[in-house]
Design a protein around this motif. Structure first.
Motif, mmCIF file in Angstrom:
data_model
loop_
_atom_site.group_PDB
_atom_site.id
_atom_site.type_symbol
_atom_site.label_atom_id
_atom_site.label_comp_id
_atom_site.label_asym_id
_atom_site.label_seq_id
_atom_site.Cartn_x
_atom_site.Cartn_y
_atom_site.Cartn_z
ATOM 1 N N LYS A 146 -6.344 -6.397 -19.356
ATOM 2 C CA LYS A 146 -6.398 -5.342 -18.337
ATOM 3 C C LYS A 146 -5.615 -4.110 -18.784
ATOM 4 C CE LYS A 146 -8.376 -7.352 -14.556
ATOM 5 N NZ LYS A 146 -9.382 -6.740 -13.658
ATOM 6 N N PRO A 182 -4.856 -8.845 -2.709
ATOM 7 C CA PRO A 182 -5.898 -7.879 -3.101
ATOM 8 C C PRO A 182 -6.616 -8.334 -4.369
ATOM 9 C CG PRO A 182 -3.836 -6.748 -2.593
ATOM 10 C CD PRO A 182 -3.524 -8.200 -2.628
ATOM 11 N N HIS A 183 -7.940 -8.279 -4.337
ATOM 12 C CA HIS A 183 -8.743 -8.645 -5.505
ATOM 13 C C HIS A 183 -9.615 -7.436 -5.883
ATOM 14 C CE1 HIS A 183 -7.529 -12.638 -4.153
ATOM 15 N NE2 HIS A 183 -7.915 -13.116 -5.327
ATOM 16 N N THR A 184 -9.121 -6.618 -6.791
ATOM 17 C CA THR A 184 -9.851 -5.440 -7.254
ATOM 18 C C THR A 184 -9.835 -5.408 -8.774
ATOM 19 O OG1 THR A 184 -7.898 -4.010 -7.281
ATOM 20 C CG2 THR A 184 -9.110 -4.156 -5.187
ATOM 21 N N GLU A 185 -10.545 -4.429 -9.340
ATOM 22 C CA GLU A 185 -10.618 -4.291 -10.792
ATOM 23 C C GLU A 185 -9.245 -4.021 -11.399
ATOM 24 O OE1 GLU A 185 -12.359 -4.441 -14.443
ATOM 25 O OE2 GLU A 185 -13.319 -4.882 -12.513
ATOM 26 N N SER A 186 -8.385 -3.340 -10.636
ATOM 27 C CA SER A 186 -7.056 -2.981 -11.158
ATOM 28 C C SER A 186 -5.974 -3.968 -10.734
ATOM 29 C CB SER A 186 -6.670 -1.572 -10.694
ATOM 30 O OG SER A 186 -6.603 -1.526 -9.288
ATOM 31 N N ALA A 187 -6.361 -5.072 -10.093
ATOM 32 C CA ALA A 187 -5.385 -6.058 -9.615
ATOM 33 C C ALA A 187 -5.408 -7.304 -10.491
ATOM 34 C CB ALA A 187 -5.676 -6.435 -8.172
ATOM 35 N N ASN A 219 0.821 -1.212 0.000
ATOM 36 C CA ASN A 219 0.000 0.000 0.000
ATOM 37 C C ASN A 219 0.855 1.263 0.000
ATOM 38 O OD1 ASN A 219 -2.430 -1.403 -0.044
ATOM 39 N ND2 ASN A 219 -2.558 -1.545 2.196
ATOM 40 N N GLN A 240 1.382 6.453 -7.248
ATOM 41 C CA GLN A 240 0.155 6.867 -7.930
ATOM 42 C C GLN A 240 0.167 8.365 -8.227
ATOM 43 O OE1 GLN A 240 -2.992 4.693 -8.579
ATOM 44 N NE2 GLN A 240 -2.767 6.343 -10.057
#
Length: 457
Positions: free
Chosen positions: A373, A351-356, A319, A326
């Motif tokens: 992606k 982490p399981h996200t749209e950007s991962a 993180n 970023q």
């Protein structure tokens, strides 16, 4: 530029220089057919129809230089709207140079860079944005950039702007008419209708301005930086994406000292992949320079692919890395590498996200998913074959200046400025719109644009 507005017949090689099977030599001008007729042994070309091809020989006196095919395009049915002749000869440099020298001896002159397309513009065959699209089409190195250039060449961009400009011209004429009756205090141009029109034009222009980011990415390629800590598997990932051993892979931290750049085409879009040095406290001067370059590349990127070793980093460290890298206008993908070494429990904790994305670069697992992606992160379903995209910085600047002038028009309507001030701001907007299509030009502008073309086009 005035010296280009003459009746000279120009000649140049239209195919790339170098030895090949054939070369195509192009002439354009009033005397093009007469000049080739003096050195062509075959049919009388002056008696032949346009868009026909004829076999014969190019001769210099009694010496035959080559057997050729001659294509005729009689004015105005040609690329330049002048008489155009194209000679297809054998690709020997000696033969090509000999024929061009012979044509110059018989009255032609060597063409300047972009002069054929310049003549097409000056003779009304193309507007200026279409002429620039010709150069973009020649330089297109992906399906998407070819499609965008073709859309502009067909006049999509020009037609859209011309329709807006014509409506604004009508209102400008009415406002100018008011100036002739200034003592009678009359309004021929309905201010509310003018306000509505300006709002509509600004809506379209705003959309075109916003399209530049995507249009430029398609034209130039999307800068995509692969970054992360040492030994995260960045170079292995680059090799997996390219499906070749492009980067040196080692378990020793700090192996990559300089950036490595390669092109990856995903669904017609070119991504400029940049493998960088690992981000850490440098242990020597050379590595320090490499880390500095990494940070520079990250700051310049449109998309950052942050790769981390899923076994060697804590969630807090991850993180912190993401937060430090970023940037506001940068898309970012978080790639967990070395999934082949994780057990189900460790995989579930990632982490399981749209950007991962979870991958194994070494085993080439989920590389196709990562490519999807990457595409979605950069393009975001913005690419529509029928949509006009701005790809030219000159067009962008002209649109921005138009927007500023139109904002002044709206402000003027709001505070009820006199017709002369309103007319001045409308004229400014029309001027900048006209610069895009070539309705308004200067010699310096044309010189700058067409000097960037290749000789023969």
């Amino acid at each position: 530029m005035n010296d280009l507005l003459n009746n000279d017949t120009i000649v140049a090689l239209a195919t790339p220089a170098g030895i090949g099977a054939i070369g195509v030599i192009r002439l354009s001008g009033t005397e093009a057919i007469n000049i080739i007729g003096r050195v062509f042994k075959g049919k009388d070309l002056n008696k032949q129809a346009s868009h026909t091809i004829h076999f014969g020989h190019i001769v210099d006196g009694e010496v035959t230089l080559d057997e050729v095919l001659v294509s005729l395009f009689v004015a105005p049915r040609s690329y330049t709207r002048e008489n155009v002749v194209e000679i297809s000869c054998h690709g020997s440099n000696y033969i090509i140079e000999s024929i061009i020298k012979l044509l110059i001896k018989n009255g032609a002159r060597a063409a300047r860079a972009g002069e054929f397309t310049l003549r097409a513009f000056l003779n009304g065959q193309l507007d200026l944005s279409q002429a620039e699209a010709v150069a973009d089409l020649i330089a297109a190195n992906s399906k998407a950039s070819q499609q965008v250039a073709m859309q502009q060449l067909r006049g999509g961009f020009s037609n859209q702007l011309q329709a807006l400009r014509e409506q604004l011209v009508q209102f400008a004429s009415l406002v100018e008419l008011e100036l002739d009756f200034s003592e009678e205090d009359v309004e021929f141009a309905n201010r509310e209708q003018l306000r509505s029109l300006v709002h509509e034009i600004m809506r379209v222009i705003g959309k075109l301005i916003q399209s530049f980011e995507l249009g430029n990415a398609i034209k130039q390629g999307v800068n995509t930086v692969i970054a992360g800590r040492p030994n995260a598997g960045k170079s292995t990932l680059l090799n997996a994406l390219l499906n070749e051993e492009r980067a040196i892979v080692s378990h020793i931290p700090g192996t990559t000292r300089d950036t490595i750049e390669e092109i990856l085409n995903i669904r017609g879009i070119n991504f400029r992949l940049i493998d960088t040095a690992g981000i850490r406290e440098a242990t020597d001067t050379i590595e320090q320079i490499g880390v500095q370059k990494t940070m520079e590349k990250i700051s310049q990127s449109a998309l950052l692919v942050y790769v981390y070793d899923a076994l060697a980093i804590t969630l807090e460290e991850l993180n912190n890395d993401i937060a430090s890298l970023q940037k506001p206008d940068m898309n970012m993908l978080i790639v967990a590498n070395k999934a082949d070494l994780l057990n189900p429990e460790q995989l579930a904790a990632l982490p399981h996200t749209e950007s991962a994305v979870i991958i194994s670069a070494k085993e080439k697992r989920h590389i196709d998913e990562l490519k999807h992606k990457i595409y979605d992160a950069a393009i975001k379903s913005q690419l529509n074959g029928d949509e006009t995209l701005v790809t030219n910085i000159r067009h962008l600047e002209a649109l921005q200046k138009t927007e500023t002038a139109l904002t002044r028009v709206l402000d003027g309507i709001t505070v009820s400025v006199t017709s002369d001030f309103l007319a001045m701001d409308i004229k400014q907007a029309l001027h900048y719109l006209g610069e895009i299509t070539g309705t308004v030009t200067t010699d310096d502008l044309l010189d700058n644009i067409f000097s960037k073309f290749c000789i023969g086009k």
